[in-house]
Design a protein around this motif. Sequence first.
Motif, PDB file in Angstrom:
ATOM      1  N   ASN A  35     -21.465  20.289  18.534  1.00 34.34           N
ATOM      2  CA  ASN A  35     -22.137  21.202  19.076  1.00 34.34           C
ATOM      3  C   ASN A  35     -22.324  20.972  20.465  1.00 34.34           C
ATOM      4  O   ASN A  35     -22.193  21.777  21.472  1.00 34.34           O
ATOM      5  CB  ASN A  35     -23.400  21.435  18.657  1.00 34.34           C
ATOM      6  CG  ASN A  35     -24.239  22.625  18.971  1.00 34.34           C
ATOM      7  OD1 ASN A  35     -23.663  23.935  18.924  1.00 34.34           O
ATOM      8  ND2 ASN A  35     -25.346  22.464  19.669  1.00 34.34           N
ATOM      9  N   ARG A  36     -22.676  19.603  20.785  1.00 36.01           N
ATOM     10  CA  ARG A  36     -22.823  19.170  22.338  1.00 36.01           C
ATOM     11  C   ARG A  36     -21.531  19.207  23.145  1.00 36.01           C
ATOM     12  O   ARG A  36     -21.088  19.671  24.331  1.00 36.01           O
ATOM     13  CB  ARG A  36     -23.459  17.773  22.559  1.00 36.01           C
ATOM     14  CG  ARG A  36     -24.808  17.597  22.035  1.00 36.01           C
ATOM     15  CD  ARG A  36     -25.384  16.398  22.234  1.00 36.01           C
ATOM     16  NE  ARG A  36     -26.777  16.524  21.666  1.00 36.01           N
ATOM     17  CZ  ARG A  36     -27.516  15.365  21.883  1.00 36.01           C
ATOM     18  NH1 ARG A  36     -27.201  14.473  22.528  1.00 36.01           N
ATOM     19  NH2 ARG A  36     -28.882  15.573  21.555  1.00 36.01           N
ATOM     20  N   LYS A  37     -20.311  18.937  22.380  1.00 29.14           N
ATOM     21  CA  LYS A  37     -18.961  19.357  22.991  1.00 29.14           C
ATOM     22  C   LYS A  37     -18.625  20.367  23.323  1.00 29.14           C
ATOM     23  O   LYS A  37     -17.897  20.868  24.279  1.00 29.14           O
ATOM     24  CB  LYS A  37     -17.938  18.595  22.221  1.00 29.14           C
ATOM     25  CG  LYS A  37     -17.817  17.065  21.863  1.00 29.14           C
ATOM     26  CD  LYS A  37     -17.253  16.285  22.737  1.00 29.14           C
ATOM     27  CE  LYS A  37     -17.183  14.922  22.361  1.00 29.14           C
ATOM     28  NZ  LYS A  37     -16.963  13.779  23.364  1.00 29.14           N
ATOM     29  N   ILE A  38     -19.086  21.470  22.341  1.00 26.32           N
ATOM     30  CA  ILE A  38     -18.920  23.076  22.677  1.00 26.32           C
ATOM     31  C   ILE A  38     -19.785  23.238  23.719  1.00 26.32           C
ATOM     32  O   ILE A  38     -19.342  24.119  24.763  1.00 26.32           O
ATOM     33  CB  ILE A  38     -19.217  23.909  21.363  1.00 26.32           C
ATOM     34  CG1 ILE A  38     -17.929  23.456  20.332  1.00 26.32           C
ATOM     35  CG2 ILE A  38     -19.331  25.121  21.795  1.00 26.32           C
ATOM     36  CD1 ILE A  38     -18.301  24.061  19.187  1.00 26.32           C
ATOM     37  N   ALA A  39     -20.920  22.746  23.925  1.00 28.95           N
ATOM     38  CA  ALA A  39     -21.494  23.123  25.114  1.00 28.95           C
ATOM     39  C   ALA A  39     -20.951  22.860  26.504  1.00 28.95           C
ATOM     40  O   ALA A  39     -20.898  23.378  27.598  1.00 28.95           O
ATOM     41  CB  ALA A  39     -23.069  22.357  25.037  1.00 28.95           C
ATOM     42  N   SER A  40     -20.523  21.437  26.430  1.00 26.45           N
ATOM     43  CA  SER A  40     -19.745  21.123  27.762  1.00 26.45           C
ATOM     44  C   SER A  40     -18.331  21.841  27.968  1.00 26.45           C
ATOM     45  O   SER A  40     -18.112  22.121  29.103  1.00 26.45           O
ATOM     46  CB  SER A  40     -19.140  19.547  27.432  1.00 26.45           C
ATOM     47  OG  SER A  40     -19.916  18.642  26.796  1.00 26.45           O
ATOM     48  N   ALA A  41     -17.696  22.206  26.880  1.00 24.87           N
ATOM     49  CA  ALA A  41     -16.439  23.010  27.155  1.00 24.87           C
ATOM     50  C   ALA A  41     -17.014  24.455  27.666  1.00 24.87           C
ATOM     51  O   ALA A  41     -16.106  24.556  28.574  1.00 24.87           O
ATOM     52  CB  ALA A  41     -16.042  23.267  25.921  1.00 24.87           C
ATOM     53  N   ILE A  42     -18.107  24.957  27.382  1.00 28.49           N
ATOM     54  CA  ILE A  42     -18.565  26.033  27.934  1.00 28.49           C
ATOM     55  C   ILE A  42     -19.073  26.172  29.418  1.00 28.49           C
ATOM     56  O   ILE A  42     -19.016  26.837  30.061  1.00 28.49           O
ATOM     57  CB  ILE A  42     -19.844  26.740  26.968  1.00 28.49           C
ATOM     58  CG1 ILE A  42     -19.073  27.211  25.510  1.00 28.49           C
ATOM     59  CG2 ILE A  42     -20.227  28.036  27.646  1.00 28.49           C
ATOM     60  CD1 ILE A  42     -20.221  27.564  24.654  1.00 28.49           C
ATOM     61  N   ALA A  43     -19.765  24.947  29.530  1.00 30.76           N
ATOM     62  CA  ALA A  43     -20.344  24.474  30.941  1.00 30.76           C
ATOM     63  C   ALA A  43     -18.793  24.418  31.897  1.00 30.76           C
ATOM     64  O   ALA A  43     -19.043  24.815  33.056  1.00 30.76           O
ATOM     65  CB  ALA A  43     -21.075  23.222  31.004  1.00 30.76           C
ATOM     66  N   ASP A  44     -17.943  23.902  31.223  1.00 33.23           N
ATOM     67  CA  ASP A  44     -16.932  23.789  32.217  1.00 33.23           C
ATOM     68  C   ASP A  44     -15.814  24.879  32.474  1.00 33.23           C
ATOM     69  O   ASP A  44     -14.974  25.079  33.135  1.00 33.23           O
ATOM     70  CB  ASP A  44     -15.627  22.637  31.713  1.00 33.23           C
ATOM     71  CG  ASP A  44     -16.342  21.406  31.635  1.00 33.23           C
ATOM     72  OD1 ASP A  44     -17.407  21.014  32.419  1.00 33.23           O
ATOM     73  OD2 ASP A  44     -15.843  20.353  30.888  1.00 33.23           O
ATOM     74  N   SER A  45     -16.103  26.035  31.634  1.00 31.45           N
ATOM     75  CA  SER A  45     -15.103  26.913  31.893  1.00 31.45           C
ATOM     76  C   SER A  45     -15.841  28.400  31.488  1.00 31.45           C
ATOM     77  O   SER A  45     -16.362  28.754  30.306  1.00 31.45           O
ATOM     78  CB  SER A  45     -13.845  26.967  30.897  1.00 31.45           C
ATOM     79  OG  SER A  45     -13.227  28.173  30.711  1.00 31.45           O
ATOM     80  N   GLN A  46     -15.873  29.410  32.305  1.00 33.05           N
ATOM     81  CA  GLN A  46     -16.617  30.648  32.267  1.00 33.05           C
ATOM     82  C   GLN A  46     -16.013  31.364  31.249  1.00 33.05           C
ATOM     83  O   GLN A  46     -16.595  32.225  30.391  1.00 33.05           O
ATOM     84  CB  GLN A  46     -16.259  31.426  33.250  1.00 33.05           C
ATOM     85  CG  GLN A  46     -17.129  31.310  34.684  1.00 33.05           C
ATOM     86  CD  GLN A  46     -18.458  31.942  34.486  1.00 33.05           C
ATOM     87  OE1 GLN A  46     -19.555  31.342  34.096  1.00 33.05           O
ATOM     88  NE2 GLN A  46     -18.543  32.989  34.786  1.00 33.05           N
ATOM     89  N   ASP A  47     -14.544  31.191  30.982  1.00 36.32           N
ATOM     90  CA  ASP A  47     -13.829  32.010  29.877  1.00 36.32           C
ATOM     91  C   ASP A  47     -14.255  31.881  28.500  1.00 36.32           C
ATOM     92  O   ASP A  47     -13.787  32.516  27.504  1.00 36.32           O
ATOM     93  CB  ASP A  47     -12.124  31.747  30.145  1.00 36.32           C
ATOM     94  CG  ASP A  47     -11.542  32.128  31.340  1.00 36.32           C
ATOM     95  OD1 ASP A  47     -12.627  33.166  32.150  1.00 36.32           O
ATOM     96  OD2 ASP A  47     -10.604  31.675  31.551  1.00 36.32           O
ATOM     97  N   LEU A  48     -15.009  30.686  28.457  1.00 36.90           N
ATOM     98  CA  LEU A  48     -15.169  30.220  27.091  1.00 36.90           C
ATOM     99  C   LEU A  48     -16.616  30.553  26.563  1.00 36.90           C
ATOM    100  O   LEU A  48     -17.154  30.150  25.532  1.00 36.90           O
ATOM    101  CB  LEU A  48     -15.085  28.380  26.871  1.00 36.90           C
ATOM    102  CG  LEU A  48     -13.680  28.045  27.096  1.00 36.90           C
ATOM    103  CD1 LEU A  48     -13.548  26.559  26.937  1.00 36.90           C
ATOM    104  CD2 LEU A  48     -12.750  28.862  26.240  1.00 36.90           C
TER     105      LEU A  48
END
Length: 260
Positions: free
Chosen positions: A97-110
Amino acid sequence: MTALPSLKWAVRSDPGLKRTSNEDSYSTRPDVGLFVVADGMGGHVAGEVASRVAVEAIEAFIQETAGADKNRTWPFPFDPSVSLEANRLRAAFRLANRKIASAIADSQDLRGMATTASAVLLGPQGASVAHVGDSRVYVLRNGKLEQLTHDHSWVEEQVRAGTLTPTAARQHPWRNVVTRALSGGDDPEVDVTEVVPRPGERYLLCSDGLFTVLPDARIADLLGDMKASLDAIAGALIAAANDAGGPDNITALILHIDAR
Ligand code: CA
């Protein structure tokens, strides 16, 4: 340390007939006793990313903590009321879940992406079954199909409250609405069930693209075919879901517990 139960496995994943992409992901790691199915949401690329990020994060944590002691559930506390495997699986889901949070923080598209995850982790004493969302784990024992997970979904809540029948739930326009997912928010609650796998039992991990179009009796019939190979059964489950319209991505992962 006692060895893990010996088993055979097979998996198939298919986009279905109505969707161009497949947002489901899975992992098969018999070497560490781990099997996972995840169903991504958030539209096209984002859904694919969410389920893949989650599956890879769960797999990585379980691999890193194989053979480890209880301190390895860090940064999450160890819950002594459940097994080490259950603790590891729960920690793995929360890290995912935290990895998903980081991926979202890194990319607007996500932004807005999320995923379900259902997993079985075999240990020396038994197996832990964990899930968030509406991907399911079933066990077929003595010819009877039992659902080991309770969907975190709007329709399941209505079925439990007695305001929808299971058949009506399968056809309801809100059948895809999940009430819990790995979405990058606060550490999620992860439901964990512990079971002792017995020789001859079959476990099925699947996404909702399978069970929303196939009644339990049909799943039980196909899963219980002792003459077909597991790979052929996984293929037959996918084909049956597509024959029923194939409205969604379909993943079927089967485990067969061998005699020790
Ligand atoms: Ca789905």
